[in-house]
Write a protein that holds these residues in place. Structure first.
Motif, PDB file in Angstrom:
ATOM      1  N   LEU A 232     -26.833  12.705  14.192  1.00 29.75           N
ATOM      2  CA  LEU A 232     -27.638  13.815  14.673  1.00 29.75           C
ATOM      3  C   LEU A 232     -28.939  13.283  15.257  1.00 29.75           C
ATOM      4  O   LEU A 232     -29.371  12.181  14.895  1.00 29.75           O
ATOM      5  CB  LEU A 232     -27.957  14.771  13.524  1.00 29.75           C
ATOM      6  CG  LEU A 232     -26.796  15.622  13.038  1.00 29.75           C
ATOM      7  CD1 LEU A 232     -27.061  16.139  11.649  1.00 29.75           C
ATOM      8  CD2 LEU A 232     -26.573  16.782  13.998  1.00 29.75           C
TER       9      LEU A 232
ATOM     10  N   GLU B 178     -33.570  16.074  12.646  1.00 30.83           N
ATOM     11  CA  GLU B 178     -32.820  17.321  12.454  1.00 30.83           C
ATOM     12  C   GLU B 178     -32.200  17.358  11.057  1.00 30.83           C
ATOM     13  O   GLU B 178     -31.651  16.375  10.583  1.00 30.83           O
ATOM     14  CB  GLU B 178     -31.718  17.476  13.499  1.00 30.83           C
ATOM     15  CG  GLU B 178     -32.213  17.863  14.869  1.00 30.83           C
ATOM     16  CD  GLU B 178     -32.639  19.324  14.996  1.00 30.83           C
ATOM     17  OE1 GLU B 178     -32.990  19.967  13.985  1.00 30.83           O
ATOM     18  OE2 GLU B 178     -32.627  19.811  16.126  1.00 30.83           O
ATOM     19  N   SER B 179     -32.284  18.511  10.431  1.00 30.97           N
ATOM     20  CA  SER B 179     -31.671  18.771   9.135  1.00 30.97           C
ATOM     21  C   SER B 179     -30.687  19.923   9.332  1.00 30.97           C
ATOM     22  O   SER B 179     -30.997  20.894  10.027  1.00 30.97           O
ATOM     23  CB  SER B 179     -32.752  19.153   8.122  1.00 30.97           C
ATOM     24  OG  SER B 179     -32.177  19.488   6.885  1.00 30.97           O
ATOM     25  N   VAL B 180     -29.521  19.833   8.726  1.00 30.21           N
ATOM     26  CA  VAL B 180     -28.447  20.796   8.967  1.00 30.21           C
ATOM     27  C   VAL B 180     -28.400  21.863   7.882  1.00 30.21           C
ATOM     28  O   VAL B 180     -28.532  21.568   6.692  1.00 30.21           O
ATOM     29  CB  VAL B 180     -27.093  20.059   9.065  1.00 30.21           C
ATOM     30  CG1 VAL B 180     -25.931  21.029   9.139  1.00 30.21           C
ATOM     31  CG2 VAL B 180     -27.095  19.138  10.269  1.00 30.21           C
TER      32      VAL B 180
ATOM     33  N   ALA C 240     -28.468  23.451  12.890  1.00 34.31           N
ATOM     34  CA  ALA C 240     -29.624  22.778  12.300  1.00 34.31           C
ATOM     35  C   ALA C 240     -30.646  23.809  11.836  1.00 34.31           C
ATOM     36  O   ALA C 240     -30.663  24.953  12.309  1.00 34.31           O
ATOM     37  CB  ALA C 240     -30.245  21.825  13.311  1.00 34.31           C
ATOM     38  N   ASN C 241     -31.516  23.390  10.929  1.00 32.08           N
ATOM     39  CA  ASN C 241     -32.583  24.268  10.469  1.00 32.08           C
ATOM     40  C   ASN C 241     -33.530  24.647  11.602  1.00 32.08           C
ATOM     41  O   ASN C 241     -34.219  25.661  11.522  1.00 32.08           O
ATOM     42  CB  ASN C 241     -33.335  23.628   9.308  1.00 32.08           C
ATOM     43  CG  ASN C 241     -32.500  23.644   8.049  1.00 32.08           C
ATOM     44  OD1 ASN C 241     -31.937  24.654   7.671  1.00 32.08           O
ATOM     45  ND2 ASN C 241     -32.380  22.496   7.394  1.00 32.08           N
TER      46      ASN C 241
END
Length: 139
Positions: free
Chosen positions: A83, A87-89, A103-104
């Motif tokens: 990713l 990015e955090s999912v 993603a958040n």
């Protein structure tokens, strides 16, 4: 055990995630030992993905780039989806030969087969790592 993944069934492409592949069916639940803190698991067509602490991990068949690790190499153990940095999912879904993650940040990233356009991208045919696309996340 909460936060762990257990898989069973066909394992011809390593989709059980036990570190080996074979023609045999795995008839009993077997733990994917390398994953912890898992909040969601999605099974595609001969590959599996899990969401753990904001990251997506996939294993099994990768002939269309559906593991998102930048290769076409099957994996018998989980590998991190590539990713964009930072990015955090929040959610992940799988199809027959592709997967997408929300993603958040609100962006949607997809990888794998884009045959017939399921990833919402015009080109190319296969996406080897997570790329932002025109896919709308279901409500």
């Amino acid at each position: 055990v909460q936060g762990r993944v257990w898989c069973w069934g066909a394992n011809h492409r390593g989709q059980i995630g036990t570190g080996s592949a074979g023609a045999d069916i795995v008839p009993t639940a077997t733990q994917v030992a390398s994953l912890q803190g898992v909040s969601d698991v999605q099974a595609g067509g001969a590959f599996t993905c899990a969401l753990a602490q904001g990251r997506v991990w996939c294993w099994g068949a990768n002939h269309r780039g559906q593991l998102g690790d930048g290769t076409f190499t099957d994996r018998v153990s989980p590998v991190a989806v590539q990713l964009p940095s930072g990015e955090s999912v929040a959610e992940v879904v799988t199809g027959e030969e592709h997967a997408c993650a929300r993603a958040n940040s609100g962006r949607v990233y997809c990888w794998g087969s884009n045959h017939l356009g399921p990833l919402g991208l015009d080109d190319p045919l296969w996406i080897l790592r997570a790329e932002a696309g025109g896919v709308r996340w279901p409500n």
